[in-house]
Design a protein around this motif. Structure first.
Motif, PDB file in Angstrom:
ATOM      1  N   THR A   1      -3.101  16.287   8.397  1.00 56.46           N
ATOM      2  CA  THR A   1      -3.021  15.403   7.237  1.00 56.46           C
ATOM      3  C   THR A   1      -4.411  15.136   6.669  1.00 56.46           C
ATOM      4  OG1 THR A   1      -3.162  13.399   8.584  1.00 56.46           O
ATOM      5  CG2 THR A   1      -0.972  14.318   8.193  1.00 56.46           C
TER       6      THR A   1
ATOM      7  N   ARG B   1      -5.679  12.234   6.036  1.00 54.83           N
ATOM      8  CA  ARG B   1      -6.303  11.136   6.768  1.00 54.83           C
ATOM      9  C   ARG B   1      -6.917  11.627   8.069  1.00 54.83           C
ATOM     10  NH1 ARG B   1      -3.015   5.660   7.556  1.00 54.83           N
ATOM     11  NH2 ARG B   1      -3.488   5.685   5.316  1.00 54.83           N
ATOM     12  N   GLU B   2      -6.226  12.491   8.787  1.00 54.84           N
ATOM     13  CA  GLU B   2      -6.773  13.041  10.028  1.00 54.84           C
ATOM     14  C   GLU B   2      -8.021  13.872   9.751  1.00 54.84           C
ATOM     15  OE1 GLU B   2      -2.486  13.485  12.391  1.00 54.84           O
ATOM     16  OE2 GLU B   2      -3.546  15.250  11.619  1.00 54.84           O
TER      17      GLU B   2
ATOM     18  N   ARG C   1      -0.081  15.529   3.415  1.00 56.96           N
ATOM     19  CA  ARG C   1       0.487  15.646   4.754  1.00 56.96           C
ATOM     20  C   ARG C   1       0.268  17.023   5.366  1.00 56.96           C
ATOM     21  NH1 ARG C   1       3.496  11.661   6.618  1.00 56.96           N
ATOM     22  NH2 ARG C   1       4.156  10.004   5.196  1.00 56.96           N
TER      23      ARG C   1
ATOM     24  N   THR D   1       0.835  -1.194   0.000  1.00 58.34           N
ATOM     25  CA  THR D   1       0.000   0.000   0.000  1.00 58.34           C
ATOM     26  C   THR D   1       0.875   1.251   0.000  1.00 58.34           C
ATOM     27  OG1 THR D   1      -0.097   0.044   2.413  1.00 58.34           O
ATOM     28  CG2 THR D   1      -1.781  -1.252   1.261  1.00 58.34           C
ATOM     29  N   ASP D   2       0.223   2.416  -0.143  1.00 58.28           N
ATOM     30  CA  ASP D   2       0.965   3.679  -0.128  1.00 58.28           C
ATOM     31  C   ASP D   2       1.642   3.914   1.216  1.00 58.28           C
ATOM     32  OD1 ASP D   2       0.176   4.105  -2.703  1.00 58.28           O
ATOM     33  OD2 ASP D   2      -1.533   5.380  -2.173  1.00 58.28           O
ATOM     34  N   ASP D   3       0.966   3.562   2.305  1.00 59.04           N
ATOM     35  CA  ASP D   3       1.573   3.749   3.627  1.00 59.04           C
ATOM     36  C   ASP D   3       2.792   2.850   3.805  1.00 59.04           C
ATOM     37  OD1 ASP D   3      -0.394   5.565   4.177  1.00 59.04           O
ATOM     38  OD2 ASP D   3      -1.698   4.107   5.179  1.00 59.04           O
ATOM     39  N   GLU D   4       2.686   1.624   3.322  1.00 60.75           N
ATOM     40  CA  GLU D   4       3.841   0.735   3.412  1.00 60.75           C
ATOM     41  C   GLU D   4       4.998   1.242   2.551  1.00 60.75           C
ATOM     42  OE1 GLU D   4       1.346  -3.426   4.201  1.00 60.75           O
ATOM     43  OE2 GLU D   4       2.136  -2.938   2.197  1.00 60.75           O
TER      44      GLU D   4
ATOM     45  N   ASP E   1       5.567   4.368   1.871  1.00 57.87           N
ATOM     46  CA  ASP E   1       6.119   5.512   2.584  1.00 57.87           C
ATOM     47  C   ASP E   1       7.060   5.056   3.698  1.00 57.87           C
ATOM     48  OD1 ASP E   1       5.970   8.514   3.179  1.00 57.87           O
ATOM     49  OD2 ASP E   1       5.421   7.640   5.117  1.00 57.87           O
ATOM     50  N   GLY E   2       6.689   3.994   4.429  1.00 58.98           N
ATOM     51  CA  GLY E   2       7.562   3.477   5.479  1.00 58.98           C
ATOM     52  C   GLY E   2       8.860   2.906   4.931  1.00 58.98           C
TER      53      GLY E   2
END
Length: 283
Positions: A147, A149-150, A120, A13-16, A18-19
């Protein structure tokens, strides 16, 4: 690229991603490099930032980061400004864009405009105008540093709270509707006016005529659609058949041997006569 299908071949995923990128940068800055005399980039950065000639204004600002790392999408310029993901963005150029000539407007004739969003930092967006871009801040100052998401989670929480409040006050709304309908109905009856062009008295009378007849002047069960017996109702009938039975009393006029002009005598009172009018029965 070309014939590749990234949506079918994607495995993270995009979050993965990014990590993974952050860990790669952390490893890169902590590794020695031959171009830096075997020093790590983190050490060189610390040494250079301590120099008096270091200028922190050379670091990329929020707009530069947004235009370099953000994503492009479309929005519309309305009277309140540019609305994206439930947030409103506005400045002087956006406010005056609807008042400028069509050829000089930032937005397209249908109001559409290209924007760049940094997921972000939702504090501002970048609007693409011809070959230039400019930043448009959010009207809500609390959006700065928040962000996407928030902000989406916050909007979802607000909608859930609004739905719960609406359900909690539903009985109050229904009670107010019933009270309003009662007040309106009483006012219509008192002033003898209706919303459909007829007085309330006329409406009530028409409803009674459709259900019970034309009014109180008629006897019960005798409405305009009630069946009328032609014998007792006084209607004209065809000439009766000749009566040859000796036991049936007939009234013959002189010269009427076969009873052609005989009149049928009504039977005596029955159980249904109480529903008929007295005038018709007596006749």
């Amino acid at each position: 690229m070309n014939d590749r299908k990234p949506y079918e071949e994607a495995c993270i995923t995009d979050d993965e991603l990014d990590g993974v990128f952050v860990t790669f940068v952390a490893k890169y800055h902590s590794s020695s490099h031959g171009g830096l005399n075997s020093k790590t980039p983190a050490t060189v950065w610390e040494d250079l930032s301590k120099d008096c000639s270091f200028d922190d204004t050379q670091l990329p600002g929020p707009q530069d980061l947004r235009e370099a790392c953000g994503f492009s999408t479309t929005a519309r310029i309305t009277q309140e400004g540019i609305r994206y993901a439930g947030a409103v963005y506005q400045n002087r150029l956006i406010r005056e864009d609807r008042l400028t000539p069509v050829a000089e407007r930032i937005a397209a004739p249908d109001g559409g405009v290209n924007i760049i969003v940094d997921p972000r930092d939702m504090g501002a967006i970048s609007v693409v105008s011809r070959n230039d871009t400019f930043a448009v801040p959010a009207l809500d100052d609390t959006m700065r540093g928040k962000t996407l998401r928030e902000w989406s989670a916050e909007c979802q929480t607000r909608r859930a709270e609004a739905d719960a409040d609406r359900k909690m006050r539903r009985h109050q709304r229904d009670e107010a509707d019933r009270a309003r309908a009662k007040i309106t109905r009483n006012a219509m009856r008192q002033s003898d006016t209706g919303l459909c062009g007829y007085t309330q008295t006329e409406v009530d009378r028409a409803r009674l005529e459709l259900t019970f007849g034309k009014g109180s002047n008629e006897e019960p069960y005798v409405g305009r659609d009630e069946y009328q017996d032609p014998v007792y109702g006084g209607f004209e009938t065809a000439e009766p058949e000749p009566a040859f039975a000796e036991d049936e009393p007939t009234t013959e006029e002189p010269g009427d041997e076969y009873g052609v002009n005989a009149v049928v005598q009504p039977d005596g009172p029955g159980s249904m006569d109480r529903f008929r009018t007295k005038k018709k029965f007596s006749s």
